[in-house]
Design an enzyme around this catalytic site. Structure first.
Site, mmCIF file in Angstrom:
data_model
loop_
_atom_site.group_PDB
_atom_site.id
_atom_site.type_symbol
_atom_site.label_atom_id
_atom_site.label_comp_id
_atom_site.label_asym_id
_atom_site.label_seq_id
_atom_site.Cartn_x
_atom_site.Cartn_y
_atom_site.Cartn_z
ATOM 1 N N ARG A 107 0.950 -1.133 0.089
ATOM 2 C CA ARG A 107 -0.008 0.075 0.065
ATOM 3 C C ARG A 107 0.751 1.299 -0.057
ATOM 4 N NH1 ARG A 107 -3.926 2.090 2.985
ATOM 5 N NH2 ARG A 107 -2.792 1.447 5.113
ATOM 6 N N ASP A 108 2.040 1.233 -0.084
ATOM 7 C CA ASP A 108 2.936 2.455 -0.195
ATOM 8 C C ASP A 108 4.210 2.198 -1.068
ATOM 9 O OD1 ASP A 108 3.389 5.174 0.345
ATOM 10 O OD2 ASP A 108 4.487 4.795 2.244
ATOM 11 N N ILE A 109 3.821 1.583 -2.127
ATOM 12 C CA ILE A 109 4.974 1.271 -3.085
ATOM 13 C C ILE A 109 5.401 2.525 -3.768
ATOM 14 C CG2 ILE A 109 5.837 0.261 -5.389
ATOM 15 C CD1 ILE A 109 5.347 -1.517 -3.071
ATOM 16 N N THR B 44 0.485 7.237 -0.711
ATOM 17 C CA THR B 44 1.484 8.627 -1.255
ATOM 18 C C THR B 44 0.773 9.147 -2.368
ATOM 19 O OG1 THR B 44 3.402 7.611 -0.241
ATOM 20 C CG2 THR B 44 3.563 9.343 -1.867
#
Length: 533
Positions: A271-273, A307
């Site tokens: 969920r935050d690549i 992000t």
């Protein structure tokens, strides 16, 4: 500050529901795969008289003790059990002050174990630390420079105070501060994020994911001790190089896809690549920052964090975040590497979110000079706005493995040097490749002419088979050609890294040489490359 907020600190504490330290009923074979074994003294909260036993630890984190080679009791180590090195006075003599390992299941249920040789005690302690949380810092590490800063964590470099053989010279320590956590509007959410991060990192074993060594829980801070990567982030690397070549971009994407698949295989999404969450040092690449990791939800969106500029569009529509959400973020990285700029750009945060939500991406050819159509099509498949139209992680991995077989110069690159395990590749589209047929025939004729194993009758049969595979008016092979399974077999032979003595053509088998095998594979690669733009 409300009292109920303190239930989210400490993150880890001894809250086992047991009323005894040892489990006495052995329901499984705990003897297998022992990773540590020492004769140690033991004191319990019930008995202060030291007794010597054999203590063993297996690879599943089961600690047990035995007497006369007979197991007496065991405990499954986990994040609800603490370990700590302390000085313990075992008699009235000052010289009897020894360093022991305290293992606690609850506030009142614990044991002390130690060996007269402190190095043995310390080595056993380090082995135990893989499965429980630690309550020491000063005895283990010295903190030095700040490496990075995040939303509510900082990363320091750590130096071990007592270095064991084969132990790294430096570590990284990601530090969560109690006050910063409890000042968050939703402390419970971040409490769950941190626990999930620790669980996932402990569970994973991938060459492309940052390795977690230990978890240290102190009164005011939580420290995740991880491997130390000297290089910077992929963001800085790309900023310095402006943009990357197609080959380098594909190799980086392949490693990240392997890392992501490992996360998905245990039922979680990252969920935050993003570029900042990839560390790169020469050929060493690591996916980091699992702070937003959560279990995969199929029916609802649990959390909307991410992000801006990398968020999967379905998150804005309150749809569940599933594996393809990570694939979209990975597509943003792929786009940025090939293009040299992000797909979504704005001078304001709100403007960036708006562009991210609308997901209108510019795929103009002028943005992707010297990039093959195959890579562009793959990038588009990753960046599909609708999640049901987006390529999944398994198909993405298969496509990337196929593209890393060869370099642009035509030199063979084995995927074995990039990934662990064999790969698969579909040859369904090869039936329309006329030139490859002639390459194939030429290589087979070359083999047959140099082989003494063929009879004249077998050669005539082979030539008749090639002649019978006549092309239609459009210059294509018939669908029932025996050509496809033969090439598939060729590919499997190379991946297994053990060439067989022959290759089948129809009902016959013929020997094939290594150079011809590589020639065939390179021919496949060249014919399936699209023109450069």
């Amino acid at each position: 500050m409300n009292d109920h907020q303190y239930q989210y600190w400490p993150i880890f504490q001894e809250n086992d529901s047991t009323k005894a330290f040892w489990n006495k009923k052995f329901e499984q074979n705990i003897d297998c795969s022992i990773i540590s074994q020492y004769c140690m003294n033991r004191i319990t909260w019930k008995c202060s008289k030291p007794c010597e036993y054999q203590f063993l630890l297996n690879q599943n984190g089961i600690l047990f003790y035995q007497h006369n080679n007979k197991p007496k009791g065991y405990v499954q180590l986990n994040h609800d059990i603490s370990i700590k090195i302390i000085d313990l006075k075992i008699s009235n003599n000052k010289s009897d002050l020894v360093k022991v390992i305290r293992i606690k299941r609850t506030k009142d249920i614990f044991i002390y174990i130690w060996n007269q040789d402190y190095k043995s005690t310390f080595q056993f302690f380090k082995n135990l630390s893989q499965f429980s949380f630690i309550q020491n810092l000063d005895q283990l590490y010295t903190l030095s420079d700040v490496i990075a800063k995040g939303g509510f964590s900082k990363v320091f470099s750590l130096t071990p105070n007592l270095r064991l053989p084969n132990q790294p010279l430096n570590y990284a320590g990601k530090i969560y501060n109690k006050e910063e956590l409890l000042q968050k509007k939703d402390s419970q959410k971040f409490y769950n994020f941190i626990r999930s991060e620790c669980y996932v990192l402990r569970k994973l074993n991938s060459p492309y994911i940052l390795k977690l060594y230990e978890i240290i829980q102190l009164d005011e801070m939580l420290i995740l001790v991880t491997e130390y990567i000297k290089g910077g982030s992929l963001y800085q690397y790309l900023k310095d190089k402006k943009k990357l070549t197609e080959i380098e971009s594909i190799q980086i994407l392949l490693k990240l896809t392997i890392a992501l698949q490992a996360v998905h295989n245990i039922g979680y999404v990252h969920r935050d690549i993003k570029l900042e969450n990839v560390l790169i040092d020469k050929d060493n690449l690591k996916l980091i920052d699992f702070g937003f990791t959560e279990k995969i939800q199929r029916d609802r969106l649990q959390n909307g964090q991410g992000t801006a500029g990398y968020i999967a569009p379905e998150v804005f529509m309150r749809q569940p975040y599933q594996e393809v959400g990570d694939v979209f973020s990975l597509g943003v990285i792929f786009y940025s590497m090939l293009c040299g700029r992000a797909p979504f750009r704005s001078n304001t945060y709100d403007g960036l979110l708006k562009l991210n939500k609308e997901c209108q991406i510019d795929f103009s050819e002028s943005r992707f000079l010297n990039v093959s159509q195959k890579s562009i099509y793959l990038m588009k498949a990753m960046l599909q706005k609708q999640p049901e139209n987006r390529i999944n992680i398994q198909d993405l991995l298969a496509q990337l493995q196929a593209q890393t077989l060869f370099s642009h110069s035509g030199n063979f690159i084995s995927t074995q040097s990039i990934i662990d395990g064999s790969v698969g590749l579909s040859f369904n589209h090869l039936q329309s490749k006329n030139t490859l047929k002639s390459f194939y025939q030429q290589s087979q004729n070359s083999v047959s002419e140099n082989s003494s194993q063929f009879s004249n009758h077998q050669l005539k049969q082979k030539k008749r088979r090639f002649k019978s595979q006549s092309m239609d008016k459009k210059g294509q092979f018939p669908k029932q050609s025996s050509f496809k399974p033969s090439l598939k077999y060729v590919y499997q032979m190379e991946i297994q890294q053990s060439y067989e003595d022959n290759i089948s053509i129809g009902d016959q088998e013929y020997p094939i040489q290594d150079q011809n095998l590589q020639f065939l594979q390179f021919s496949y690669y060249q014919l399936n490359r699209q023109k450069f733009v």
